[in-house]
Structure formats: structure tokens, C-alpha cells
Design a protein around this motif. Structure first.
Motif, PDB file in Angstrom:
ATOM      1  N   VAL A  65      -2.600  -6.054 -13.853  1.00  0.00           N
ATOM      2  CA  VAL A  65      -3.980  -5.654 -13.544  1.00  0.00           C
ATOM      3  C   VAL A  65      -4.947  -6.526 -14.342  1.00  0.00           C
ATOM      4  N   LYS A  66      -4.620  -6.748 -15.623  1.00  0.00           N
ATOM      5  CA  LYS A  66      -5.444  -7.605 -16.476  1.00  0.00           C
ATOM      6  C   LYS A  66      -5.507  -9.035 -15.924  1.00  0.00           C
ATOM      7  N   THR A  67      -4.369  -9.529 -15.470  1.00  0.00           N
ATOM      8  CA  THR A  67      -4.299 -10.871 -14.906  1.00  0.00           C
ATOM      9  C   THR A  67      -5.144 -10.955 -13.632  1.00  0.00           C
ATOM     10  N   PHE A  91       4.462  -0.065  -6.890  1.00  0.00           N
ATOM     11  CA  PHE A  91       3.089  -0.454  -6.554  1.00  0.00           C
ATOM     12  C   PHE A  91       2.461   0.573  -5.607  1.00  0.00           C
ATOM     13  N   LYS A  92       3.246   1.061  -4.640  1.00  0.00           N
ATOM     14  CA  LYS A  92       2.720   2.057  -3.694  1.00  0.00           C
ATOM     15  C   LYS A  92       2.419   3.377  -4.395  1.00  0.00           C
ATOM     16  N   LEU A  96      -1.334   0.556  -6.647  1.00  0.00           N
ATOM     17  CA  LEU A  96      -1.680  -0.827  -6.987  1.00  0.00           C
ATOM     18  C   LEU A  96      -1.471  -1.766  -5.798  1.00  0.00           C
ATOM     19  N   ASP A  97      -0.793  -1.265  -4.764  1.00  0.00           N
ATOM     20  CA  ASP A  97      -0.636  -2.081  -3.559  1.00  0.00           C
ATOM     21  C   ASP A  97      -1.986  -2.298  -2.885  1.00  0.00           C
ATOM     22  N   LYS A  98      -2.990  -1.477  -3.245  1.00  0.00           N
ATOM     23  CA  LYS A  98      -4.348  -1.655  -2.715  1.00  0.00           C
ATOM     24  C   LYS A  98      -5.104  -2.731  -3.501  1.00  0.00           C
TER      25      LYS A  98
END
Length: 120
Positions: A65-67, A91-92, A96-98
Motif C-alpha cells: 500500500v505504501k509503495t 487481496f479480495k 485491496l483488489d480495489k
């Protein structure tokens, strides 16, 4: 070395070399190398290749997320490629898949970046 990187077609390709991203020291090293590669690059597109990654801790999710924020701060775009089904499920679950653009493989990610729209 936690990553290898190369530039081709105006894209920074980053291969993650570790198969198990669980140890905090390994994750820290990977983050430092990834940050250095992104900081040194002038390319507007980044592909992170996860083909060797089998396991990943939640700490690594935070680093990704930081990257993503760093890449966006440089007005660049990032795609993830070759994410295993198990990691993709995480991720789902975490939604985070969004946030991330995930492609089946590096070639698909490259083509998605190089695809020209109707107006150029």
C-alpha cells in the motif's frame, strides 16, 4: 538481493525474488530495494512480478500500500502480475483488489500499459 529490476518499453519491471515474505527483516530489505528502484526510475509505469512469491504476511500488504502511494506520488501507475490465487484471495478479503491493478502475468500487464485508447 530481494528484487531484480529492468526497464523496457518505458516500464520499470520489478521481480520479487523471495518466495516467502513472512520475516520482517526480509520485508524491510525488500521495501528498501523497491523504494530505491522506484526513486531511481523515471518511468511512468511499474510492474511488480509476484511469480516467485508463494506466501506473504499482512505486514507485506502494508508495504505494498505504501509503495502504491509512492508510485502515485510520482504520477506513475503500478500493476501487480503473477499473483498466486491464495494471495489474490487475501487481496479480495482485505478489499485491496480495489486499490491494485492485478494482471494474470507480466505480458498482460505490459500490454495493458501499452494499449492505446481511441484518442491515443
Amino acid at each position: 538481493m530481494a528484487i531484480t529490476s529492468a526497464i523496457r518499453d518505458g516500464i520499470l519491471f520489478v521481480q520479487i525474488e523471495d518466495s516467502r515474505l513472512l520475516d520482517e527483516a526480509k520485508i524491510q530489505k525488500l521495501e528498501q530495494e523497491l523504494d530505491a528502484a522506484i526513486d531511481a526510475s523515471t518511468e511512468p509505469r511499474v510492474i511488480l512480478d509476484f511469480s516467485k512469491v508463494q506466501f506473504m504476511s499482512s505486514s507485506m500488504l502494508g508495504k505494498l500500500v505504501k509503495t502504491q502511494k509512492k508510485v502515485t506520488g510520482y504520477k506513475a501507475k503500478m500493476k501487480l502480475a503473477n499473483v498466486s490465487p491464495d494471495i489474490q484471495e487475501v487481496f479480495k478479503i482485505t478489499r485491496l483488489d480495489k486499490l491494485f491493478s492485478i494482471e494474470p502475468d507480466v505480458e498482460s500487464a505490459r500490454k495493458a500499459f501499452l494499449k492505446k485508447g481511441f484518442f491515443g
